[in-house]
Design a protein around this motif. Structure first.
Motif, mmCIF file in Angstrom:
data_model
loop_
_atom_site.group_PDB
_atom_site.id
_atom_site.type_symbol
_atom_site.label_atom_id
_atom_site.label_comp_id
_atom_site.label_asym_id
_atom_site.label_seq_id
_atom_site.Cartn_x
_atom_site.Cartn_y
_atom_site.Cartn_z
ATOM 1 N N ALA A 85 0.830 -1.216 0.000
ATOM 2 C CA ALA A 85 0.000 0.000 0.000
ATOM 3 C C ALA A 85 0.860 1.261 0.000
ATOM 4 O O ALA A 85 0.590 2.221 0.705
ATOM 5 N N GLY A 86 1.926 1.219 -0.795
ATOM 6 C CA GLY A 86 2.698 2.440 -1.042
ATOM 7 C C GLY A 86 2.075 3.157 -2.239
ATOM 8 O O GLY A 86 0.904 2.932 -2.580
ATOM 9 N N PHE A 87 2.861 4.003 -2.896
ATOM 10 C CA PHE A 87 2.385 4.689 -4.104
ATOM 11 C C PHE A 87 1.696 3.690 -5.057
ATOM 12 O O PHE A 87 0.618 3.956 -5.580
ATOM 13 N N GLY A 102 1.642 4.087 2.693
ATOM 14 C CA GLY A 102 2.878 4.875 2.668
ATOM 15 C C GLY A 102 4.090 4.141 2.133
ATOM 16 O O GLY A 102 4.961 4.739 1.525
ATOM 17 N N ARG A 138 14.187 11.983 3.430
ATOM 18 C CA ARG A 138 13.406 12.852 2.546
ATOM 19 C C ARG A 138 13.562 12.347 1.118
ATOM 20 O O ARG A 138 14.451 11.545 0.835
ATOM 21 N N VAL A 168 1.678 -10.917 3.089
ATOM 22 C CA VAL A 168 1.440 -12.064 2.205
ATOM 23 C C VAL A 168 2.654 -12.979 2.291
ATOM 24 O O VAL A 168 3.795 -12.536 2.093
ATOM 25 N N VAL A 197 4.852 -4.411 -4.228
ATOM 26 C CA VAL A 197 5.668 -4.637 -3.031
ATOM 27 C C VAL A 197 6.863 -3.706 -2.910
ATOM 28 O O VAL A 197 7.609 -3.768 -1.931
ATOM 29 N N GLY A 198 7.060 -2.848 -3.920
ATOM 30 C CA GLY A 198 8.186 -1.921 -3.861
ATOM 31 C C GLY A 198 9.466 -2.570 -4.341
ATOM 32 O O GLY A 198 9.571 -3.795 -4.485
ATOM 33 N N LEU A 215 12.579 -1.136 -3.076
ATOM 34 C CA LEU A 215 13.513 -0.930 -1.962
ATOM 35 C C LEU A 215 12.715 -1.114 -0.679
ATOM 36 O O LEU A 215 12.476 -0.175 0.066
ATOM 37 N N THR A 272 20.956 6.810 1.668
ATOM 38 C CA THR A 272 20.308 6.956 2.970
ATOM 39 C C THR A 272 21.297 7.494 4.009
ATOM 40 O O THR A 272 21.002 8.439 4.735
ATOM 41 N N ARG A 283 23.539 4.641 -7.270
ATOM 42 C CA ARG A 283 22.456 5.600 -6.978
ATOM 43 C C ARG A 283 23.071 6.892 -6.452
ATOM 44 O O ARG A 283 23.881 6.877 -5.518
ATOM 45 N N PHE A 328 18.999 -2.470 0.838
ATOM 46 C CA PHE A 328 17.940 -3.441 0.573
ATOM 47 C C PHE A 328 18.432 -4.580 -0.330
ATOM 48 O O PHE A 328 19.388 -4.412 -1.072
ATOM 49 N N LEU A 369 7.619 -13.400 -1.607
ATOM 50 C CA LEU A 369 6.181 -13.711 -1.665
ATOM 51 C C LEU A 369 5.925 -15.215 -1.719
ATOM 52 O O LEU A 369 4.797 -15.671 -1.508
ATOM 53 N N ASN A 427 12.223 8.663 -11.906
ATOM 54 C CA ASN A 427 11.422 9.247 -10.846
ATOM 55 C C ASN A 427 10.216 8.314 -10.704
ATOM 56 O O ASN A 427 9.375 8.219 -11.589
ATOM 57 N N PRO A 461 7.235 7.749 -9.244
ATOM 58 C CA PRO A 461 5.796 7.876 -9.475
ATOM 59 C C PRO A 461 5.419 7.854 -10.964
ATOM 60 O O PRO A 461 4.357 7.376 -11.333
HETATM 61 C C1 LIG Z 1 14.864 6.288 1.636
HETATM 62 C C2 LIG Z 1 14.297 6.241 0.264
HETATM 63 C C3 LIG Z 1 14.210 7.396 -0.489
HETATM 64 C C4 LIG Z 1 13.654 7.364 -1.750
HETATM 65 N N1 LIG Z 1 13.608 8.507 -2.499
HETATM 66 C C5 LIG Z 1 13.086 8.468 -3.734
HETATM 67 C C6 LIG Z 1 13.048 9.625 -4.553
HETATM 68 O O1 LIG Z 1 13.481 10.692 -4.159
HETATM 69 N N2 LIG Z 1 12.528 9.528 -5.782
HETATM 70 C C7 LIG Z 1 12.040 8.356 -6.272
HETATM 71 O O2 LIG Z 1 11.568 8.324 -7.399
HETATM 72 N N3 LIG Z 1 12.061 7.252 -5.526
HETATM 73 C C8 LIG Z 1 12.571 7.273 -4.288
HETATM 74 N N4 LIG Z 1 12.611 6.132 -3.543
HETATM 75 C C9 LIG Z 1 12.017 4.916 -4.077
HETATM 76 C C10 LIG Z 1 10.611 4.699 -3.476
HETATM 77 O O3 LIG Z 1 10.588 3.409 -2.989
HETATM 78 C C11 LIG Z 1 9.540 4.960 -4.515
HETATM 79 O O4 LIG Z 1 9.608 6.309 -4.938
HETATM 80 C C12 LIG Z 1 8.100 4.697 -4.075
HETATM 81 O O5 LIG Z 1 7.851 5.121 -2.769
HETATM 82 C C13 LIG Z 1 7.769 3.230 -4.245
HETATM 83 O O6 LIG Z 1 6.420 2.996 -3.988
HETATM 84 P P1 LIG Z 1 5.872 1.508 -4.056
HETATM 85 O O7 LIG Z 1 4.468 1.565 -3.619
HETATM 86 O O8 LIG Z 1 6.151 0.926 -5.378
HETATM 87 O O9 LIG Z 1 6.770 0.700 -3.046
HETATM 88 P P2 LIG Z 1 6.962 0.881 -1.416
HETATM 89 O O10 LIG Z 1 6.763 2.302 -1.114
HETATM 90 O O11 LIG Z 1 8.219 0.239 -1.143
HETATM 91 O O12 LIG Z 1 5.732 0.088 -0.866
HETATM 92 C C14 LIG Z 1 5.667 -1.296 -0.916
HETATM 93 C C15 LIG Z 1 4.804 -1.770 0.232
HETATM 94 O O13 LIG Z 1 4.597 -3.175 0.070
HETATM 95 C C16 LIG Z 1 4.571 -3.760 1.330
HETATM 96 N N5 LIG Z 1 4.895 -5.180 1.179
HETATM 97 C C17 LIG Z 1 5.993 -5.725 0.628
HETATM 98 N N6 LIG Z 1 5.931 -7.061 0.678
HETATM 99 C C18 LIG Z 1 4.761 -7.359 1.271
HETATM 100 C C19 LIG Z 1 4.130 -8.578 1.621
HETATM 101 N N7 LIG Z 1 4.696 -9.760 1.349
HETATM 102 N N8 LIG Z 1 2.919 -8.528 2.234
HETATM 103 C C20 LIG Z 1 2.322 -7.326 2.520
HETATM 104 N N9 LIG Z 1 2.890 -6.149 2.229
HETATM 105 C C21 LIG Z 1 4.098 -6.171 1.603
HETATM 106 C C22 LIG Z 1 5.616 -3.021 2.131
HETATM 107 O O14 LIG Z 1 5.348 -3.105 3.516
HETATM 108 C C23 LIG Z 1 5.456 -1.607 1.600
HETATM 109 O O15 LIG Z 1 4.633 -0.849 2.436
HETATM 110 C C24 LIG Z 1 13.179 6.135 -2.280
HETATM 111 C C25 LIG Z 1 13.310 4.966 -1.537
HETATM 112 C C26 LIG Z 1 13.857 5.017 -0.278
HETATM 113 C C27 LIG Z 1 13.979 3.740 0.497
#
Ligand SMILES: Cc1cc2nc3c(=O)[nH]c(=O)nc-3n(C[C@H](O)[C@H](O)[C@H](O)COP(=O)(O)OP(=O)(O)OC[C@H]3O[C@@H](n4cnc5c(N)ncnc54)[C@H](O)[C@@H]3O)c2cc1C
Length: 538
Positions: free
Chosen positions: A15-17, A44, A56, A111, A142-143, A145, A189, A330, A383, A393, A439, A441
């Motif tokens: 539930a990130g972006f 988030g 940030r 999951v 799942v992101g 990072l 970081t 990076r 990561f 998963l 970037n 998003p």
């Molecule tokens: C410190 C930091 C700074 C960053 N800065 C930038 C930036 O400036 N610009 C940029 O473009 N990107 C940046 N990033 C990359 C950032 O991850 C993405 O921009 C964006 O937030 C990713 O969103 P997402 O929803 O794809 O993944 P995430 O935000 O990583 O969300 C994934 C979610 O999935 C959940 N999840 C994973 N596995 C499971 C599971 N098995 N079961 C249930 N839940 C699960 C996690 O708990 C997490 O909440 C940064 C990353 C980090 C770590």
């Protein structure tokens, strides 16, 4: 669940972006029944977990957000050029509330497995809370990072002090006042966290494995007139970033660094340096990523800056990157990072010159034969990027195949969004898509919209399964590798190259397409226009 009627049309993990927008699209655009599972206790993702001091974004905030909600683009006000973690989290909470997303999200739920039922063409998904649900489509949000890497140092269990990983930082914060603190790692970081921790700690020891090339962030308030002009021009900005190379308003100088005079080069370098952010990295001479000599010129400029900032020449020398090309890791953005090493309470322990970390002891860290007593250790060790959260998963595709096995030598995907043998499974910003080289998003929205159109198309045409053909996948993997092999990216021991984790198969994880994000988008659209070329639809 009864018979072959699934519990949900789609299950989204995370539930990130990505998860936020995937739910919004499938539920509100297509009217599907969707469930989101999230391990954290709210939305988030990155901005929920990474609460270390100084956390940030490094992308300029005006492009680090959703563009699907045009009204929100006008309404939302960022407080500075690169807002801090709590502000980005507030933004994502606001989006979730505004679109009433939380009612279809289940938090504190991880999951832990899933398998594809070939008879009924459904995924069964298992969680650590005992849910066992079925869905037609399974989407990993799942992101990239999100799977924490804590190195397995010898003696870890003996340590009597407190330790934290930056990506799992306590929500209450950590008080470093009067403490002897060690930070392990000097990636993006750590470069954010070190200056902040150094202000509080009595004594800070930084353990560096590889020196990084840092460029100035130049954070601060954005001129209200600039913000106003951007808001008036958002439609064009969105078009430009979608068509751009990196999903940002940065464009290479269309010249070789070698063809211009030293004076002109120096002027351009200074201009990029003054602009701050990713300008020096992503808007430099066009051969910087390809030609070692051109790259050396860009690198030398940064080395001179480091030498002129860090007062002790021995410390400066340790902070000068060696042995790899600039830009191939990076890019960390620096706010008082190099200046921090001028402070009396800060010590740099460099693996190459002082000796690597040998073990964690009861009282601290032993490196290069010397023990550093520490009350708190902060691991800024990043990561298991991109493939880590997907492998975790524990999915089983056709014939019980696993990602662990299929990806034994690195990721194999088609377009970074699907994997052969895993029908109706999609990976948002998955390996071998532009993903972390953009970037995010911009890439997230592109994948979400592409997956939504695909599912819509399937429903309308009465298809039940879609999966990448092994041939299309092989060709994509070959293409991804061919493209990157022509660049200097492959020369670095970076996490992009899977080199940060011992034993991780060496492979370039994202996709550095010849035309970047814009070209990749075109390719995905062409695949769709040709009836999802490279996929089997049944
Ligand atoms: C410190 C930091 C700074 C960053 N800065 C930038 C930036 O400036 N610009 C940029 O473009 N990107 C940046 N990033 C990359 C950032 O991850 C993405 O921009 C964006 O937030 C990713 O969103 P997402 O929803 O794809 O993944 P995430 O935000 O990583 O969300 C994934 C979610 O999935 C959940 N999840 C994973 N596995 C499971 C599971 N098995 N079961 C249930 N839940 C699960 C996690 O708990 C997490 O909440 C940064 C990353 C980090 C770590």
């Amino acid at each position: 669940m009864t018979g072959t009627t699934p519990d949900f049309d789609a299950v989204v993990i995370g539930a990130g972006f990505s998860g936020i927008y995937m739910l919004k699209s499938l539920r509100d655009k297509l009217g599907l029944k969707v469930k989101v599972y999230e391990a954290g206790d709210t939305v988030g993702g990155t901005w929920y977990w990474n609460r270390y001091p100084g956390a940030r974004c490094d992308s300029d905030a005006y492009i680090y957000g959703f563009t699907f909600d045009k009204q929100l683009l006008q309404e939302w006000e960022w407080s500075e050029r690169y807002p801090e973690q709590p502000e980005i989290l507030r933004y994502l909470e606001h989006v979730a509330k505004r679109h009433e997303l939380k009612r279809d999200m289940q938090f504190n739920t991880k999951v832990i497995g899933g398998e594809f039922d070939e008879q009924n063409n459904l995924w069964t998904v298992h969680t650590d809370k005992g849910d066992n649900v079925t869905a037609r489509f399974l989407i990993a949000a799942v992101g990239t990072l999100s799977y924490t890497n804590v190195p397995k140092f010898k003696g870890f269990e003996k340590y009597k002090g407190k330790w934290y990983h930056t990506s799992q930082f306590p929500h209450t914060g950590v008080d470093f006042t009067g403490k002897r603190v060690g930070v392990v790692g000097t990636g993006a970081t750590a470069v954010q966290a070190i200056p902040e921790i150094a202000q509080q700690a009595k004594h800070l020891v930084v353990f560096q494995r590889t020196a990084n090339y840092c460029v100035p962030a130049r954070n601060g308030k954005v001129d209200p007139e600039v913000t106003k002009a951007r808001k008036a021009d958002y439609d064009n900005i969105v078009k430009r970033i979608r068509e751009s190379f990196f999903g940002q308003e940065h464009y290479f100088i269309p010249k070789s660094a070698l063809e211009v005079s030293a004076d002109e080069r120096e002027r351009e370098f200074e201009k990029k340096w003054d602009a701050g952010g990713f300008a020096y990295w992503l808007a430099n001479y066009q051969d910087m990523f390809f030609d070692q000599k051109a790259n050396d010129l860009c690198a030398d400029f940064i080395k001179r800056k480091i030498r002129s900032t860090v007062k002790d020449p021995r410390v400066a020398e340790k902070l000068i990157p060696k042995g790899y090309a600039y830009g191939t890791k990076r890019q960390p953005l620096d706010t008082n990072y190099y200046e921090t090493f001028n402070k009396d309470n800060v010590v740099l322990v460099d693996a190459k010159t002082d000796g690597p970390i040998e073990e964690i002891t009861e009282n601290g860290i032993r490196a290069g034969g010397k023990e550093y007593p520490l009350d708190i250790i902060v691991f800024a060790t990043g990561f298991d990027a991109m493939t880590g959260p997907l492998k975790a998963l524990n999915l089983r595709g056709r014939g019980g195949r696993t990602l662990d096995k299929e990806w034994g030598d690195g990721p194999h995907t088609y377009l970074g969004v699907s994997v052969a043998g895993f029908p109706n499974f999609f990976t948002i910003t998955g390996p071998q898509s532009p993903s972390v080289l953009s970037n995010m998003p911009v890439s997230i929205e592109q994948h979400v919209e592409w997956i939504t159109d695909l599912i819509d198309n399937m429903i309308r045409s009465g298809k039940t399964t879609i999966e990448a053909t092994p041939q299309a996948q092989d060709q994509w993997v070959k293409h991804v590798n061919e493209v990157v092999n022509a660049t200097l990216m492959v020369t670095a021991n970076s996490w992009y190259m899977s080199a940060n984790i011992p034993g991780k198969p060496k492979a370039f994880l994202p996709y550095l397409g010849p035309e970047g994000v814009g070209g990749y988008r075109k390719k995905c659209d062409e695949v769709a226009a040709k009836g999802y070329e490279g996929f089997n639809l049944a």
